[in-house]
Every structure is written in C-alpha cells, then in structure tokens.
Motif scaffolding. Structure first.
Motif, PDB file in Angstrom:
ATOM      1  N   PHE A  27       0.843  -1.190   0.000  1.00  0.00           N
ATOM      2  CA  PHE A  27       0.000   0.000   0.000  1.00  0.00           C
ATOM      3  C   PHE A  27       0.881   1.243   0.000  1.00  0.00           C
ATOM      4  CE2 PHE A  27      -3.580  -2.183   2.664  1.00  0.00           C
ATOM      5  CZ  PHE A  27      -3.834  -3.053   1.614  1.00  0.00           C
ATOM      6  N   ASN A  28       0.387   2.306  -0.634  1.00  0.00           N
ATOM      7  CA  ASN A  28       1.088   3.590  -0.534  1.00  0.00           C
ATOM      8  C   ASN A  28       1.167   4.000   0.926  1.00  0.00           C
ATOM      9  OD1 ASN A  28       1.349   3.774  -3.288  1.00  0.00           O
ATOM     10  ND2 ASN A  28      -0.362   5.186  -3.538  1.00  0.00           N
ATOM     11  N   ARG A  29       2.196   4.734   1.246  1.00  0.00           N
ATOM     12  CA  ARG A  29       2.428   5.148   2.630  1.00  0.00           C
ATOM     13  C   ARG A  29       1.219   5.874   3.224  1.00  0.00           C
ATOM     14  NH1 ARG A  29       7.411   8.920   4.609  1.00  0.00           N
ATOM     15  NH2 ARG A  29       7.140   8.539   6.823  1.00  0.00           N
ATOM     16  N   ASP A  30       0.543   6.679   2.402  1.00  0.00           N
ATOM     17  CA  ASP A  30      -0.622   7.436   2.890  1.00  0.00           C
ATOM     18  C   ASP A  30      -1.730   6.523   3.395  1.00  0.00           C
ATOM     19  OD1 ASP A  30       0.651   9.761   2.165  1.00  0.00           O
ATOM     20  OD2 ASP A  30      -0.395   9.925   0.239  1.00  0.00           O
ATOM     21  N   PHE A  31      -1.833   5.329   2.825  1.00  0.00           N
ATOM     22  CA  PHE A  31      -2.932   4.426   3.158  1.00  0.00           C
ATOM     23  C   PHE A  31      -2.500   3.258   4.040  1.00  0.00           C
ATOM     24  CE2 PHE A  31      -3.851   6.255  -1.071  1.00  0.00           C
ATOM     25  CZ  PHE A  31      -4.856   7.113  -0.663  1.00  0.00           C
ATOM     26  N   LYS A  32      -1.225   2.953   4.039  1.00  0.00           N
ATOM     27  CA  LYS A  32      -0.717   1.820   4.818  1.00  0.00           C
ATOM     28  C   LYS A  32      -0.983   2.012   6.309  1.00  0.00           C
ATOM     29  CE  LYS A  32       3.261   0.152   3.654  1.00  0.00           C
ATOM     30  NZ  LYS A  32       4.691  -0.123   3.479  1.00  0.00           N
ATOM     31  N   TYR A  33      -0.806   3.230   6.789  1.00  0.00           N
ATOM     32  CA  TYR A  33      -0.909   3.493   8.226  1.00  0.00           C
ATOM     33  C   TYR A  33      -2.275   4.035   8.633  1.00  0.00           C
ATOM     34  CZ  TYR A  33       4.014   2.667   7.792  1.00  0.00           C
ATOM     35  OH  TYR A  33       5.219   2.084   7.505  1.00  0.00           O
ATOM     36  N   ARG A  78     -13.267  -1.993   0.037  1.00  0.00           N
ATOM     37  CA  ARG A  78     -13.820  -1.220  -1.081  1.00  0.00           C
ATOM     38  C   ARG A  78     -13.066   0.101  -1.256  1.00  0.00           C
ATOM     39  NH1 ARG A  78     -18.432  -0.857  -4.452  1.00  0.00           N
ATOM     40  NH2 ARG A  78     -17.863   0.852  -5.830  1.00  0.00           N
ATOM     41  N   LEU A  79     -12.768   0.762  -0.144  1.00  0.00           N
ATOM     42  CA  LEU A  79     -12.006   2.006  -0.227  1.00  0.00           C
ATOM     43  C   LEU A  79     -10.619   1.778  -0.813  1.00  0.00           C
ATOM     44  CD1 LEU A  79     -12.969   3.682   3.166  1.00  0.00           C
ATOM     45  CD2 LEU A  79     -13.440   4.585   0.880  1.00  0.00           C
ATOM     46  N   LEU A  83      -9.297   3.476  -4.210  1.00  0.00           N
ATOM     47  CA  LEU A  83      -8.094   4.304  -4.160  1.00  0.00           C
ATOM     48  C   LEU A  83      -6.921   3.665  -4.917  1.00  0.00           C
ATOM     49  CD1 LEU A  83      -8.420   5.352  -0.429  1.00  0.00           C
ATOM     50  CD2 LEU A  83      -8.631   6.883  -2.411  1.00  0.00           C
ATOM     51  N   ARG A  84      -7.190   2.571  -5.593  1.00  0.00           N
ATOM     52  CA  ARG A  84      -6.210   1.859  -6.430  1.00  0.00           C
ATOM     53  C   ARG A  84      -5.017   1.315  -5.637  1.00  0.00           C
ATOM     54  NH1 ARG A  84      -8.705   2.892 -10.984  1.00  0.00           N
ATOM     55  NH2 ARG A  84      -9.257   4.943 -11.739  1.00  0.00           N
ATOM     56  N   GLN A  85      -5.321   0.840  -4.434  1.00  0.00           N
ATOM     57  CA  GLN A  85      -4.280   0.242  -3.599  1.00  0.00           C
ATOM     58  C   GLN A  85      -4.247  -1.282  -3.721  1.00  0.00           C
ATOM     59  OE1 GLN A  85      -2.007   2.244  -1.843  1.00  0.00           O
ATOM     60  NE2 GLN A  85      -3.068   3.598  -3.271  1.00  0.00           N
ATOM     61  N   ILE A  86      -5.319  -1.858  -4.213  1.00  0.00           N
ATOM     62  CA  ILE A  86      -5.376  -3.305  -4.412  1.00  0.00           C
ATOM     63  C   ILE A  86      -5.915  -3.590  -5.817  1.00  0.00           C
ATOM     64  CG2 ILE A  86      -5.598  -3.883  -1.964  1.00  0.00           C
ATOM     65  CD1 ILE A  86      -8.611  -4.262  -2.428  1.00  0.00           C
ATOM     66  N   GLU A  89      -8.276  -8.489  -8.655  1.00  0.00           N
ATOM     67  CA  GLU A  89      -8.191  -9.885  -8.214  1.00  0.00           C
ATOM     68  C   GLU A  89      -8.275  -9.987  -6.693  1.00  0.00           C
ATOM     69  OE1 GLU A  89      -5.947  -8.499 -10.361  1.00  0.00           O
ATOM     70  OE2 GLU A  89      -6.561  -9.515 -12.216  1.00  0.00           O
ATOM     71  N   ASN A  90      -7.505  -9.152  -5.990  1.00  0.00           N
ATOM     72  CA  ASN A  90      -7.569  -9.169  -4.526  1.00  0.00           C
ATOM     73  C   ASN A  90      -8.919  -8.675  -4.031  1.00  0.00           C
ATOM     74  OD1 ASN A  90      -5.102 -10.290  -3.961  1.00  0.00           O
ATOM     75  ND2 ASN A  90      -4.058  -8.333  -3.736  1.00  0.00           N
ATOM     76  N   PHE A  91      -9.443  -7.639  -4.659  1.00  0.00           N
ATOM     77  CA  PHE A  91     -10.751  -7.118  -4.273  1.00  0.00           C
ATOM     78  C   PHE A  91     -11.806  -8.226  -4.360  1.00  0.00           C
ATOM     79  CE2 PHE A  91     -14.784  -5.051  -5.601  1.00  0.00           C
ATOM     80  CZ  PHE A  91     -15.031  -4.333  -4.448  1.00  0.00           C
TER      81      PHE A  91
END
Length: 123
Positions: A27-33, A78-79, A83-86, A89-91
């Motif tokens: 995940f991007n740093r903004d969303f990882k945490y 879903r978020l 936000l194109r983090q996954i 396929e994973n979704f």
C-alpha cells in the motif's frame, strides 16, 4: 464447546487476515498506516469476537460484534480498491472471503437465536 481454532469461521477469518497482512506491504504510505492499519485491527477484533462467542454462554452479542467488524472490513477493502491500492483480483478474492465469513456468522447467529428461543419457551 469446540476449540476456537478449529471453527471454520475462525480459519476463514485468519486466512483473510493473513492475506491482508501480506498485501498491506504494498500500500502507498498514505494508506498503509490509516486504512491498512484500521483494516488489520478490525480483522483482529473480528477474530477476538469469534473467540469470545465460542467461549461464552451468551454468544449472540459477540457474533453480532464480529459481523459488524467484518462489515467494516468490507468497507475498508472497497475504499482500498477505489483508491487503487489493491487489484481487482484481490478485491474479488477478499470480498468472496468476507461473504463466506459473513454467511457463517449469520448461520451461527441464527442457530443461537433458535436455541435461546427454545429455552425461553421451555421455561
């Protein structure tokens, strides 16, 4: 009372948590945490509610809490997808897993409500 680690719903929840932990590294740093941490915490909460439901006489309250945690996870996933983090396929894979867990919890809840109603009628 079955050992909680042998419950299918516990195994399915653990499997999803494991997948989420593995994927959160990318995940991007903004969303990882933020989203990533919230998602992992909700999954752990769901597992703890499943353990508590298996360990207590009044299971319905804990099953309801587990179902709520799982629904929060569905929202976080879903978020992350939006936000194109996954990947798609994973979704898809994770939503199928959440649906499976949700159905198991709903079935367990229905059984517990039936048992509670029968006990009430017999007294």
């Amino acid at each position: 009372m079955a050992n909680y680690t042998e419950l299918n719903v516990y195994k399915a929840t653990y499997g999803l948590l494991f997948d989420l932990l593995s994927a959160s590294k990318s995940f991007n740093r903004d969303f990882k945490y933020t989203l990533g941490e919230n998602l992992k915490n909700e999954m752990i909460d769901a597992m703890m509610f499943i353990w508590r439901a298996n360990s207590t006489y009044n299971k319905v309250d804990y099953i309801d809490k587990a179902r709520e945690s799982i629904e929060k996870c569905r929202l976080y996933i879903r978020l992350l997808y939006d936000l194109r983090q996954i990947s798609i396929e994973n979704f898809t894979k994770w939503n199928i897993a959440i649906q499976n867990i949700s159905k198991q919890l709903a079935g367990w809840n229905k059984i517990q409500n039936t048992v509670a109603n029968e006990k009430t009628e017999n007294t």
